[in-house]
Design a protein around this motif. Sequence first.
Motif, short mmCIF file in Angstrom:
data_model
loop_
_atom_site.label_atom_id
_atom_site.label_comp_id
_atom_site.label_asym_id
_atom_site.label_seq_id
_atom_site.Cartn_x
_atom_site.Cartn_y
_atom_site.Cartn_z
N THR A 34 0.85 -1.19 0.00
CA THR A 34 0.00 0.00 0.00
C THR A 34 0.89 1.24 0.00
N GLY A 35 0.31 2.35 -0.44
CA GLY A 35 1.02 3.62 -0.38
C GLY A 35 1.84 3.96 -1.60
N LEU A 36 1.85 3.09 -2.61
CA LEU A 36 2.59 3.38 -3.83
C LEU A 36 1.60 3.53 -4.99
N ARG A 37 1.83 4.55 -5.80
CA ARG A 37 0.93 4.74 -6.95
C ARG A 37 1.59 4.30 -8.25
N ARG A 38 2.89 4.56 -8.39
CA ARG A 38 3.64 4.08 -9.56
C ARG A 38 5.11 3.96 -9.17
N PRO A 39 5.46 2.86 -8.50
CA PRO A 39 6.86 2.69 -8.08
C PRO A 39 7.75 2.39 -9.28
N THR A 40 8.85 3.10 -9.34
CA THR A 40 9.78 2.88 -10.46
C THR A 40 11.16 2.56 -9.91
N GLY A 41 12.06 3.54 -9.86
CA GLY A 41 13.42 3.29 -9.40
C GLY A 41 13.49 2.98 -7.91
N MET A 42 14.48 2.17 -7.54
CA MET A 42 14.66 1.77 -6.15
C MET A 42 16.13 1.69 -5.80
N ALA A 43 16.39 1.84 -4.50
CA ALA A 43 17.75 1.63 -3.98
C ALA A 43 17.65 1.13 -2.55
N CYS A 44 18.59 0.28 -2.17
CA CYS A 44 18.68 -0.24 -0.80
C CYS A 44 19.89 0.40 -0.15
#
Length: 114
Positions: A84-94
């Motif tokens: 929940t809480g994401l509308r269009r997740p794209t790039g990510m980093a850890c």
Amino acid sequence: LQGPRYVSPVPGGGFVVSEECGDVKVFMSSRKLLCSLSSKYGHQFGNPAGVCVDMDGSILVADEQRRTVHLFPEHGAPICLVSTGLRRPTGMACSSTGHLFVADTVENCVKVFK
């Protein structure tokens, strides 16, 4: 590869690549295909986007269509980390401190999860 989108290095010299409306593939440092996450885990992606690898070597994948982030451990079943809480997740980093940064292009922001 069919429509490569995002790429991230994997500890040990390999890399992981998401394919548009397709799969996520893991390659060894020799550029030889190691596995497909769909085949290995029996997971169906909507539209995989951003990928990253955490300190334990688990692969994280943002799915734009399903608005989720899943963690794929080396052994065991996939885990939905964000549903929940994401509308269009794209790039990510850890981060090395256990934070997950997810770019949400609809909301024009970066969301941080612990």
